[in-house]
Design an enzyme around this catalytic site. Sequence first.
Site, short mmCIF file in Angstrom:
data_model
loop_
_atom_site.label_atom_id
_atom_site.label_comp_id
_atom_site.label_asym_id
_atom_site.label_seq_id
_atom_site.Cartn_x
_atom_site.Cartn_y
_atom_site.Cartn_z
N GLY A 21 0.78 -1.23 0.00
CA GLY A 21 0.00 0.00 0.00
C GLY A 21 0.82 1.29 0.00
O GLY A 21 1.75 1.47 -0.81
N ASP A 66 8.52 -6.08 13.63
CA ASP A 66 7.21 -5.68 14.15
C ASP A 66 7.41 -4.34 14.84
O ASP A 66 8.15 -4.25 15.84
CB ASP A 66 6.75 -6.75 15.15
N VAL A 67 6.77 -3.30 14.34
CA VAL A 67 7.03 -1.96 14.88
C VAL A 67 6.56 -1.78 16.32
O VAL A 67 6.96 -0.82 16.98
CB VAL A 67 6.41 -0.83 14.00
N TYR A 171 -9.09 2.06 16.02
CA TYR A 171 -8.39 2.67 14.89
C TYR A 171 -8.54 4.19 14.91
O TYR A 171 -7.55 4.93 14.81
CB TYR A 171 -8.93 2.10 13.57
N LYS A 175 -5.48 6.97 15.49
CA LYS A 175 -5.12 8.00 14.51
C LYS A 175 -5.26 9.41 15.10
O LYS A 175 -4.48 10.31 14.78
CB LYS A 175 -5.96 7.84 13.24
#
Length: 261
Positions: A21, A66-67, A171, A175
Amino acid sequence: MKAAMDIPGGGAVVVTGAASGIGRAAAAAFHELGASVVAVDVDAAGLDDLRSRLGGRSRCVPAPADVSSGPQVAEAFARAAELGGCRVLVNAAGIGINKPMLDHEENDWDRVIGINLRGSFLCLQEAARQMTRQDMGEDGGKTSGRPDRGRIINIASVVGFRPGPIPEIAYDTSKGAVVQMTRSAALEMAPHGVRVNAVAPGPVPTNLFGTPPVQPEGPMPLGYGRVDDIVDAVLFLASERARWITGQILTVDGGWSIRSG
Ligand SMILES: NC(=O)c1ccc[n+]([C@@H]2O[C@H](COP(=O)([O-])OP(=O)(O)OC[C@H]3O[C@@H](n4cnc5c(N)ncnc54)[C@H](O)[C@@H]3O)[C@@H](O)[C@H]2O)c1
């Protein structure tokens, strides 16, 4: 915009979520502009695919991580240090869980916040550490009379300001917090010559968002966008043209957020 990226003092561009993406397209765009790119993602096969698409002698270093894991983030940024240090970070790794609030389980919350917020913070902090440690040479890394040690671009979302039609409370919250983290970090980092901004995309087709519905205009006055529409905003904020911009959230949504209903 298509001129070589003016990365201060060389070094590397670190892109998270680079296997797919927006992150993948951003990694490819920086690479095309001549940057060395450290591509970070949990999807190691996707990173290998990106690297092979960029060509055999590419300046793309896959760094599977893996962040949300501090040690794995440190390991990934060690790759950037080997290339002279991180000069640009694009924090694009992210997941979403579409579920009504009443059905959210603790683990759903922890996963989304862990990757989208904690992960973005860990990468931002590691990047800022490298940027503030940079020996910038005789000119002090200055452009336009100001120190210029690095640029950080977080990928937020329009739902960080206003929830969308799909229920995804973790989510949306992650954000919204990325928006505030961007401003806080920008304030602390400005004296060090590190600019911190975010892009808040509207829906663009990726694995995360899926395929847009059939009607091409959708709820956006300008119709559906593409990944490249987001990447161009990232390139601008990473460029010298954005030299006096920090702590800002650039909404790129085809006008979705100006609709009243
Ligand atoms: N596509 C959209 O419509 C849209 C809109 C607003 C914001 N965003 C944001 O843009 C960013 C990129 O999303 P996308 O749409 O390109 O989705 P995507 O699913 O295509 O890409 C996300 C990438 O993040 C990686 N990832 C997931 N968890 C990870 C982890 N723990 N560590 C490292 N990498 C991990 C995935 O493997 C994947 O490659 C996300 O932060 C997303 O929230 C996307």
